[in-house]
Structure formats: C-alpha cells, structure tokens
Design a protein around this motif. Structure first.
Motif: not given
Length: 167
Positions: A96-112
């Motif tokens: 898993l890329h190190w950015k993946t979890r933080p980006l999902v957290a940042w997006a919260a419930d928004r599509p991206f």
C-alpha cells in the motif's frame, strides 16, 4: 469532488530515455523560479487551465507540500491550492502506498480523483474497501507526465459517474 495531484512524475516527468523533454516558459513567472527549480521547465503551463477546466477542487498531494503553491501553482497559472499535510504514521501495510490512507482520510466522504505515478492495484483495492464514495486512482506514467490520454480518462470517468465535471 476532489482531485489530488502529485508533482514529481505527473507534472514533472522524469526517466524517459526515448526522447528529450520539452522545455517550457510560463508567462509571468520570473526566470529565477526556473533557475531555482531546474526541472520546473518540464511542466507544461497549459496543464493548469486544463486541470482547472475539469471543475474539481484541486488539492496538492505531494511531498512538495506548501512549496507547490509558491512554485508550481504560479507556473501553471493556478491559485494557491489546499495541501494535504502528511501525518507521521507507521508504515502502511505491504504494497500500500504511504499516501493512500491519508488521502482517503482527507477526502472523508467526498468522491475523488487521484493522479500519481506510484498508484498500484493494492491502493485501488484498499480504497474500494475503505472509501464509500466513487474514487478514480489514475496512474500517470512518470516518464511522460500527464498526457491527453490521462485527462481523457479522468473526463470519461467523470462522465461515467454522472458528472461532466468534478462539481
């Protein structure tokens, strides 16, 4: 809808051996900016308006952090963008890329949409399992940066997901 954007690879191509890189100048950007960041001239300033035309909320998702706003945004003719602040966290699970979890957290419930040169199937699978909204994880070939084909893929994905733009 968010569009997470990496700099090295998607905007600044590197590693191609089959052709020289084009060199660009950006209107209104002091020559010293390119001198301070010699690879900046590999960024096609025309990408700025094309990315903005997607209608997404553009967000820097790069290790450049705030330097992306002071250096890359003016080159692309973009305003300062939000910047994902990377948390200090443990190593992600294998593959898993190190950015993946933080980006999902940042997006919260928004599509991206996420444009990066290091996305793998493991990232796509993790996002599909942990993010309740639509997400496009699009891998950009680092040797060439964002191409017409990449922007077409994003546009088509937006259309397929019921949007003509990110908004």
């Amino acid at each position: 809808m968010l569009l997470f954007l990496d700099v090295d690879g998607p905007l600044i191509p590197f590693g191609a051996t089959d052709r020289p890189y084009p060199v660009y100048e950006a209107a209104g950007v002091p020559p010293q900016a390119a001198a301070d960041h010699p690879l900046l001239a590999r960024i096609d300033p025309a990408l700025g308006p094309r990315l903005a035309a997607l209608g997404c909320e553009l967000v820097w998702a790069t290790t450049w952090m705030d330097d992306a706003n002071s250096t890359v945004s003016p080159w692309l003719g973009l305003p300062p963008l939000p910047v994902v602040e990377w948390p200090d966290e443990d190593e992600p699970p294998a593959l898993l890329h190190w950015k993946t979890r933080p980006l999902v957290a940042w997006a919260a419930d928004r599509p991206f949409v996420w444009l990066d040169d290091e996305i793998t199937e493991a990232d796509r699978a993790w996002v599909a399992a942990h993010h309740p909204r639509p997400a496009l994880l699009h891998r950009v070939e680092h040797r060439y940066g964002i191409t017409d084909a990449d922007l077409t893929a994003v546009t088509e994905w937006l259309r397929t997901n019921g949007r003509t733009t990110c908004r």
